[in-house]
Enzyme design. Structure first.
Site, PDB file in Angstrom:
ATOM      1  N   ASN A   1     -10.764  -2.803  -6.278  1.00 42.49           N
ATOM      2  CA  ASN A   1      -9.804  -1.822  -7.129  1.00 42.49           C
ATOM      3  C   ASN A   1     -10.742  -1.450  -8.537  1.00 42.49           C
ATOM      4  OD1 ASN A   1      -6.651  -3.075  -6.174  1.00 42.49           O
ATOM      5  ND2 ASN A   1      -7.629  -1.329  -5.347  1.00 42.49           N
ATOM      6  N   TRP A   2     -11.704  -2.264  -8.824  1.00 37.75           N
ATOM      7  CA  TRP A   2     -12.445  -1.993 -10.329  1.00 37.75           C
ATOM      8  C   TRP A   2     -13.099  -0.679  -9.968  1.00 37.75           C
ATOM      9  CZ3 TRP A   2     -11.209  -4.675 -14.465  1.00 37.75           C
ATOM     10  CH2 TRP A   2     -10.730  -5.945 -14.186  1.00 37.75           C
TER      11      TRP A   2
ATOM     12  N   TRP B   1       3.178   7.877  -2.199  1.00 38.34           N
ATOM     13  CA  TRP B   1       4.506   7.734  -2.506  1.00 38.34           C
ATOM     14  C   TRP B   1       4.664   8.849  -3.709  1.00 38.34           C
ATOM     15  CZ3 TRP B   1       7.486   6.930  -6.873  1.00 38.34           C
ATOM     16  CH2 TRP B   1       8.994   6.824  -6.808  1.00 38.34           C
TER      17      TRP B   1
ATOM     18  N   ARG C   1      -5.396  -2.022   8.368  1.00 39.53           N
ATOM     19  CA  ARG C   1      -6.468  -3.110   8.154  1.00 39.53           C
ATOM     20  C   ARG C   1      -6.178  -3.975   7.185  1.00 39.53           C
ATOM     21  NH1 ARG C   1      -7.930   2.044   6.637  1.00 39.53           N
ATOM     22  NH2 ARG C   1      -7.384   2.539   4.319  1.00 39.53           N
TER      23      ARG C   1
ATOM     24  N   ARG D   1       1.777  -4.805   6.077  1.00 46.01           N
ATOM     25  CA  ARG D   1       1.019  -3.763   5.383  1.00 46.01           C
ATOM     26  C   ARG D   1       1.989  -2.635   5.618  1.00 46.01           C
ATOM     27  NH1 ARG D   1      -5.286  -2.418   4.387  1.00 46.01           N
ATOM     28  NH2 ARG D   1      -4.675  -0.629   2.849  1.00 46.01           N
TER      29      ARG D   1
ATOM     30  N   SER E   1     -10.611  -6.995  -5.456  1.00 47.44           N
ATOM     31  CA  SER E   1     -11.931  -6.988  -6.444  1.00 47.44           C
ATOM     32  C   SER E   1     -12.570  -5.602  -6.179  1.00 47.44           C
ATOM     33  CB  SER E   1     -12.889  -8.193  -5.907  1.00 47.44           C
ATOM     34  OG  SER E   1     -12.662  -8.445  -4.501  1.00 47.44           O
TER      35      SER E   1
ATOM     36  N   ASP F   1       0.863  -1.087   0.092  1.00 46.99           N
ATOM     37  CA  ASP F   1      -0.070  -0.102   0.049  1.00 46.99           C
ATOM     38  C   ASP F   1       0.820   1.062  -0.035  1.00 46.99           C
ATOM     39  OD1 ASP F   1      -2.080   1.559  -0.024  1.00 46.99           O
ATOM     40  OD2 ASP F   1      -2.666   1.120   2.133  1.00 46.99           O
ATOM     41  N   GLY F   2       0.294   2.231  -0.548  1.00 47.49           N
ATOM     42  CA  GLY F   2       0.932   3.713  -0.577  1.00 47.49           C
ATOM     43  C   GLY F   2       1.501   4.095  -1.681  1.00 47.49           C
TER      44      GLY F   2
ATOM     45  N   HIS G   1       2.982   3.235  -8.955  1.00 46.31           N
ATOM     46  CA  HIS G   1       2.758   1.820  -9.269  1.00 46.31           C
ATOM     47  C   HIS G   1       3.840   1.309 -10.092  1.00 46.31           C
ATOM     48  CE1 HIS G   1      -1.324   2.237  -7.604  1.00 46.31           C
ATOM     49  NE2 HIS G   1      -1.697   2.830  -8.693  1.00 46.31           N
TER      50      HIS G   1
END
Ligand code: FPP
Length: 239
Positions: A60-61, A17, A186, A180, A58, A12-13, A29
């Site tokens: 992220n769509w 970034w 979470r 994470r 699922s 994550d992040g 990414h």
């Protein structure tokens, strides 16, 4: 405590970034893929035989179409560019997640990668792609219900092991350590069933900054934990 055999990572992040550098999210990414390359190497060097990464959920769509395209493109690029090297290093690649709603070209790349690396035993890289734990559990429940409806299964005979066996992770051990990055604390629908006794380490760094020293830090925290799996500690049992 021994070191973890299975490490799972919520990467994550990437967006933050990039933002903190005045760059577009896509640059985050791309930097995330570079961090992933290093992580596969570093986790392997740490002695862990399993690495599961949360690459696309699922949920992220619901991101903008351009970002979804970027992420799909990066997965394709990662497999095309890195597969040969992973294969040479004895890494078995596989995917968990819903295959039914994946674009045919991505599905083909993934199934080809799985077929090519099927006999590799040095390390396992599990890519959670189009993955959501609730979706995975629902698909498993549907499968067992269908078997019961067809008369092949008595519903009262269903055990936790049978449900485990109907998940995408059927022959994959549960994660010992879930990391994470980015400071969020979470699980975000990742490995809900499999994480029952996992240790969690939340690191403040953004995913593109996750390097060997960050991994070592997470491993040191894990080594200090006392895993009891619902039982009492060995020394308490004696008192
Ligand atoms: C979270 O960052 C990351 C993701 C949603 C995807 C993870 C993807 C990669 C590391 C690169 C792609 C790799 C493959 C193999 C597809 P975020 O965008 O949620 O960051 P933010 O919370 O800072 O916005």
């Amino acid at each position: 405590m021994t070191s973890p055999a299975h490490i799972a990572i919520i990467m994550d992040g990437n967006g933050r970034w990039a933002q903190s550098r005045g760059l577009p999210r896509s640059a985050g990414h791309r930097a995330g893929v570079e961090a992933l390359r290093q992580a596969v190497q570093n986790v392997g060097d740490s002695g862990a035989r399993w690495l599961t990464i949360y690459a696309f959920s699922s949920e992220n769509w619901s991101r903008p179409a351009s970002e979804i395209n970027d992420l799909m493109g990066l997965l394709k690029l990662f497999i095309r560019r890195d597969l040969a090297q992973l294969h040479r290093n004895g890494v078995r690649v596989r995917m968990i997640g819903n295959r039914d709603t994946l674009a045919p070209d991505i599905l083909e790349l993934i199934t080809d990668a799985e077929a090519l690396t099927r006999v590799n035993t040095a390390m396992n890289l599990v890519i959670a792609f189009n993955y959501g734990a609730r979706d995975e559990i629902v698909r498993a429940a549907r499968h067992l219900s269908q078997m019961a409806a067809d008369g092949h299964l008595d519903p009262h005979s269903i055990t936790p092991e049978m449900l485990s066996g109907a998940l995408d992770t059927a022959d994959i051990p549960d994660p010992d350590l879930i990391i994470r990055t980015s400071g969020e604390q979470r699980l975000s629908n990742f490995l809900l069933w499999q994480a029952a006794y996992s240790e969690f380490v939340f690191l403040p760094c953004f995913w593109p900054d996750f390097d060997r020293s960050q991994l070592d830090h997470a491993l040191a925290i894990y080594a200090d934990r006392d895993r009891r799996f619902g039982a009492v500690a060995a020394r308490e049992a004696l008192s």
